[in-house]
Design an enzyme around this catalytic site. Structure first.
Site, PDB file in Angstrom:
ATOM      1  N   GLU A 198      -8.621 -31.602   8.494  1.00 60.21           N
ATOM      2  CA  GLU A 198      -6.912 -31.947   8.580  1.00 60.21           C
ATOM      3  C   GLU A 198      -6.610 -31.505   9.879  1.00 60.21           C
ATOM      4  O   GLU A 198      -5.859 -32.017  10.537  1.00 60.21           O
ATOM      5  CB  GLU A 198      -6.220 -31.296   7.534  1.00 60.21           C
ATOM      6  CG  GLU A 198      -4.778 -31.528   7.702  1.00 60.21           C
ATOM      7  CD  GLU A 198      -4.194 -32.819   7.245  1.00 60.21           C
ATOM      8  OE1 GLU A 198      -5.003 -33.582   6.807  1.00 60.21           O
ATOM      9  OE2 GLU A 198      -2.897 -33.091   7.666  1.00 60.21           O
ATOM     10  N   ASP A 199      -7.457 -30.338  10.172  1.00 61.22           N
ATOM     11  CA  ASP A 199      -6.527 -29.641  11.542  1.00 61.22           C
ATOM     12  C   ASP A 199      -7.559 -29.700  12.654  1.00 61.22           C
ATOM     13  O   ASP A 199      -7.209 -29.158  13.917  1.00 61.22           O
ATOM     14  CB  ASP A 199      -6.540 -28.142  11.060  1.00 61.22           C
ATOM     15  CG  ASP A 199      -5.335 -27.911  10.137  1.00 61.22           C
ATOM     16  OD1 ASP A 199      -4.702 -28.829  10.002  1.00 61.22           O
ATOM     17  OD2 ASP A 199      -5.082 -26.994   9.587  1.00 61.22           O
TER      18      ASP A 199
END
Ligand code: MN
Length: 743
Positions: free
Chosen positions: A76-77
C-alpha cells in the site's frame, strides 16, 4: 528499533524450526521498501511493522504470520508489488499481505451504506485466512498505542473504529487481552476527561487496597490448600474502560473492591475447578445471580471458566474466575492460542468456536442481505455476548444479550414469532419486553390469526426477528389499507349510483394499471388513487358531478380505534383520525404543540410525552394509542410499557423526525444519589451547566446522614447530550449513583 537478529531470536525462542532465512529476507525487504519514510511521530516508518511483528511473536505465531506483519504496509505504501512478494516469499505470504492491503483501504466508520459494504469486505478479507485478522489487530494495537501524534479528528475516527469494529472482533476471536487494551486506548482517546477521572480514582483505590488484595490471595490459597487443592490465585485490576462500561450498564458508581479487582483461581484440571468452587461456596456466602458456569456451557468464542462472587475474606465482595491453565490461555489469547505453531502447519485450528463463528458469518454474506441489513445483523447479533435459553422441551436457543421473548419466538420458528401473544418465563407469565437471562426456560403463548405489532421491530434485537416482523407487518398494514379502500370504494360507487363488484373491478385493472383488485383497494386505502378514478375506470361513461362534495365520513372506524375517534376522509382522500371534544390548541403539558417531531403519525392525533421523564431524540420510542386521548410517546425502556403488553393493537411504530439537528430541548429526569458534604450540589449543578443542560427543577426526595436522593428535571437536546451529562456526573466523586427515570 528492533534489530534483525532480535526478530529472529524472538521467533526462535518459541519455534526453533523457524525459517531464519525467510525472516531475514523480510526484514531487509521491508527496510529497503520503506526507506526514509517517517511516521507522524518522526520515527522511521520501518519501526512500525517491526513493532507489529513483535506483538505477534508474543502470541507465538507462525513464520508466515510474522513475515506478513513485517511486510504488511509495503504494497500500500511503497513501490513494492504483490507479484514481487509472491516471487520473493511465497503465494501464502502474498495472500496475507494482499488481505491486509485491502483492509487498509476500508473506511469502517463512514456513511451507513458504505459502512455495511466495507464491513462485508473486511470479513471477506479475513475469511481468506484468519491470520490476516491477527496481523490487522496487532497493527491496530500499535497504531492505537502511538495515536497521540495524530490530529484530534483522526484520533477520534480511529478510536471509534477500533471500539466499534476491532475490539469486538478481538473479543469474538477470544482475544481478551487484545480486546481490553484496544478498548482502553479507544476510551482514552474518545473521552479523555472521563478516562482521567476514572483512572485517578482507580489509582487511589488500588493503592489503598493493595494490602487487602494480597491478604485475599493468601487466604484463598490457604483455604484451598487445606482441602488438598493446589491453585494459583491472582488478583487482577480491571481497566478503566471495563469499569466505565459497568458503570454505564448498571448505573452505579464504583466503590467496592469487587468493582476494581477480579481474582483468578487457576487449577490443574476440570474436576479440580468444581472442587475449588465447592470449597469457595462452603467457606463464604455466594452473592446470588452472579454464578455462571462457562465450563459446562462455553461461550461461542471457546471461553471457559466458572464465575462466581462471594462475600469473602474481610467481608469484601470478591469476584472469582475458576479455570484450568489451558482455559486460562484460551481465555486470554483466544484463537491465537489455538494458532500456536504446530508441526509446521500454517493452518489455524479450524475446529475452534471462534473460527466456526467466522465461517457462519461469511456464509451469511452469501445470503445476500443488503449491506445495511447485514451490518445491523452482524453488529447487533454477532458481536454481543450470548444468553442461552431453553424451550419447554429442553431445546437450547442461543440469543444475543438483551434479547427478549420476541427474539426467542422468532429463533424457534417464524410462525411462532408471528403468532406470539405472550410468554411464560420459568413457568411464570412475564411481559414480552423482558430481557432474557441465561438458563431461562421460555414458553411462547400463541394465538392464531395474529399479526405482530409493528412496534415489535424496534423491540427485537435479532436480525431474524426484525426482518420477519417487518415482513409480517408490511402485509398486515397492506391488508388494513385494502379493507379501508374497499369500504371507500363501496361508498363511492353507491354515491355514483353504480353497481360494484370484484368482478367488475377486475375488468378495469388494465385501465388502472394494477395487477390485482387487492392492489387497487390498497392504493385507494393509502390515498394513492382516487375513488372517483376507479369509478370512471369501471364505468368509462360516468360523469362525476359531485367531485367537489364535502368529505364523506368513512363507514366505520379502524378496528383498534374502538369507535372513540372519528375516521374520515378529507378532500385529498388522506385518512384523518380526529378525536371529539379536543382541538389542537387544547390539552395539558409539554409536547402537545403541532411541532412535535415524530414520524409515523400521519393522522390528526394528539401527541404527548409520558408524564414522568419522557423520551428524548435518540431514544427508541413507541407510541401508545389511547382512544379518546391520543398517543403517548414512551422511551422503549420505560417500565410503564409493561402495562400495555397485552394490548398489541395500541402500540404504534413511531420514529423521531429530527434530521435537521438540535433546535428544540426535551425534558428528561435523572435520579441521583449524592454524598452529603458541602458543595456537592454546586458540583452537580456545575456539571450540568458546563454541558449546556437546562435544569428545570431539583427536588430532594430523601436525606439520610450520608446521602441525599435528588430528582433533577432537565432539558436536553438529545440522547447523546443526556448521556454525556450522565457520564460526567457518574465520574464525580460526590455522586454515588445516577439513574435516568423513565415514565
Ligand atoms: Mn500498519
Amino acid at each position: 528499533m528492533m534489530r534483525q537478529y532480535e526478530l529472529v531470536e524472538r521467533v526462535k525462542a518459541y519455534n526453533p524450526a523457524a525459517d531464519e532465512a525467510m525472516l531475514n529476507r523480510a526484514y531487509i525487504y521491508a527496510m529497503r521498501a520503506h526507506g526514509t519514510q517517517k511516521r507522524a511521530s518522526g520515527d522511521p516508518f520501518f519501526a512500525h511493522p517491526l513493532e507489529v511483528a513483535a506483538i505477534l511473536t508474543d502470541l507465538r505465531l507462525d513464520d508466515a504470520t510474522i513475515v506478513a506483519a513485517v511486510l504488511h504496509d509495503t504494497v500500500e505504501d511503497t513501490a513494492a508489488t504483490l507479484d514481487e512478494i509472491n516471487r520473493t516469499f511465497s503465494p501464502e505470504i502474498g495472500t496475507l499481505v494482499d488481505g491486509l492491503t485491502k483492509i487498509k483501504r476500508l473506511d469502517l466508520v463512514s456513511k451507513r451504506a458504505a459502512q455495511g459494504e466495507n464491513f462485508r469486505k473486511l470479513l471477506l478479507a479475513i475469511a481468506a485466512d484468519v491470520r490476516v485478522l491477527l496481523v490487522k489487530l496487532a497493527d491496530r494495537l500499535h497504531n492505537m498505542r502511538t495515536l497521540q501524534h495524530m490530529t484530534a479528528e483522526k484520533r477520534a475516527r480511529i478510536a471509534q473504529e477500533t471500539l466499534d469494529i476491532y475490539a469486538p472482533l478481538a473479543s469474538r476471536m477470544g482475544m481478551q487481552e487484545m480486546r481490553e487494551e484496544l478498548e482502553d486506548l479507544s476510551f482514552r482517546n474518545l473521552k479523555p476527561d472521563v478516562y482521567a477521572t476514572i483512572s485517578r480514582r482507580l489509582a487511589d483505590l488500588s493503592a489503598k487496597s493493595e494490602r487487602l488484595v494480597e491478604s485475599i490471595e493468601a487466604d484463598l490459597t490457604q483455604r484451598l490448600a487445606a482441602k488438598g487443592i493446589t491453585a494459583t490465585v491472582k488478583g487482577r485490576q480491571k481497566r478503566a474502560y471495563s469499569i466505565y462500561a459497568k458503570m454505564e450498564r448498571k448505573s452505579v458508581a464504583f466503590e467496592q473492591l469487587s468493582d476494581i479487582f477480579g481474582f483468578r483461581v487457576v487449577v490443574d484440571d476440570v474436576d479440580t475447578c468444581y472442587r475449588a468452587l465447592g470449597v469457595v461456596h462452603t467457606t463464604w456466602p455466594m452473592v446470588p445471580g452472579r454464578y455462571k458456569d462457562y465450563i459446562s456451557t462455553p461461550k461461542q468464542n471457546d471461553y471457559r471458566s466458572i464465575h462466581t462472587t462471594v462475600i469473602g475474606p474481610k467481608s469484601q465482595r470478591v469476584e472469582l474466575q475458576i479455570r484450568t491453565g489451558a482455559m486460562d490461555e484460551i481465555g486470554e489469547y483466544g484463537i491465537a492460542a489455538h494458532a500456536l505453531y504446530k508441526d509446521g502447519s500454517p493452518h489455524l485450528a479450524t475446529e475452534s468456536g471462534a473460527y466456526q463463528w467466522l465461517r457462519r458469518t461469511i456464509e451469511l454474506l452469501a445470503e445476500g442481505d443488503s449491506p445495511e441489513e447485514f451490518l445491523e445483523h452482524t453488529k447487533l447479533e454477532l458481536f454481543q455476548d450470548q444468553v442461552f435459553c431453553f424451550t419447554p422441551k429442553g431445546r437450547l436457543i442461543a440469543l444475543p444479550r438483551g434479547a427478549t421473548p420476541i427474539d426467542f419466538a422468532y429463533a424457534v420458528h417464524t410462525d411462532v414469532g408471528n403468532t406470539a401473544v405472550g410468554t411464560k418465563i420459568n413457568g411464570r407469565i412475564a411481559p414480552l419486553l423482558t430481557q432474557l437471562q441465561n438458563g431461562d426456560e421460555v414458553e411462547i403463548v400463541r394465538a392464531d390469526g395474529q399479526t405482530p405489532p409493528a412496534a415489535w421491530e424496534s423491540l427485537a434485537v435479532t436480525g431474524k426477528a426484525r426482518a420477519a416482523i417487518r415482513r409480517a407487518t408490511r402485509s398486515a398494514v397492506r391488508r388494513q389499507y385494502a379493507g379501508l379502500g374497499r369500504q371507500i370504494l363501496d361508498r363511492a360507487f353507491e354515491r355514483a349510483g353504480k353497481n360494484f363488484s370484484d368482478e367488475k373491478l377486475r375488468g378495469a385493472l388494465s385501465r388502472l394499471a394494477r395487477v390485482s383488485t387487492e392492489d387497487v383497494f390498497a392504493a385507494v386505502g393509502r390515498g394513492e388513487m382516487f375513488s372517483g378514478d376507479v369509478v370512471k375506470a369501471v364505468y368509462p361513461d360516468y360523469k362525476d358531478e359531485r367531485r367537489s362534495n364535502a368529505p364523506v365520513p368513512a363507514p366505520g372506524p379502524k378496528p383498534h380505534v374502538n369507535g372513540a375517534g372519528r375516521l374520515s376522509l378529507d378532500k385529498d382522500q388522506t385518512v384523518r383520525l380526529t378525536w371529539p371534544g379536543r382541538d389542537a390548541a387544547g390539552g395539558e403539558g409539554a409536547g402537545q404543540d403541532a411541532g412535535i417531531p415524530i414520524r409515523g403519525l400521519d393522522r390528526d392525533v394528539l401527541v404527548r410525552f409520558a408524564p414522568e421523564g419522557g423520551a428524548v431524540p435518540g431514544d427508541r420510542i413507541v407510541g401508545i394509542l389511547t382512544p379518546g386521548e391520543g398517543v403517548t410517546i414512551y422511551p422503549i425502556q420505560s417500565p410503564a410499557l409493561a402495562a400495555f403488553d397485552n394490548e398489541p393493537d395500541r402500540w404504534l411504530d413511531v420514529r423521531w423526525d429530527v434530521d435537521g439537528g438540535p433546535h428544540q430541548r426535551f425534558p428528561a429526569r435523572l435520579a441521583l444519589q449524592s454524598i452529603n458534604e458541602p458543595g456537592s450540589f454546586a458540583q452537580i449543578a456545575q456539571v450540568i451547566a458546563d454541558h449546556d443542560g437546562n435544569i428545570d427543577n431539583i427536588s430532594m426526595r430523601r436525606r439520610t446522614q450520608d446521602f441525599t436522593d435528588v430528582v433533577i428535571d432537565l432539558a436536553v437536546w438529545d440522547l447523546k447530550h443526556l448521556t454525556a451529562i450522565v457520564s460526567e456526573l457518574r465520574a464525580k466523586r460526590v455522586v454515588s449513583r445516577v439513574d435516568r427515570v423513565n415514565g
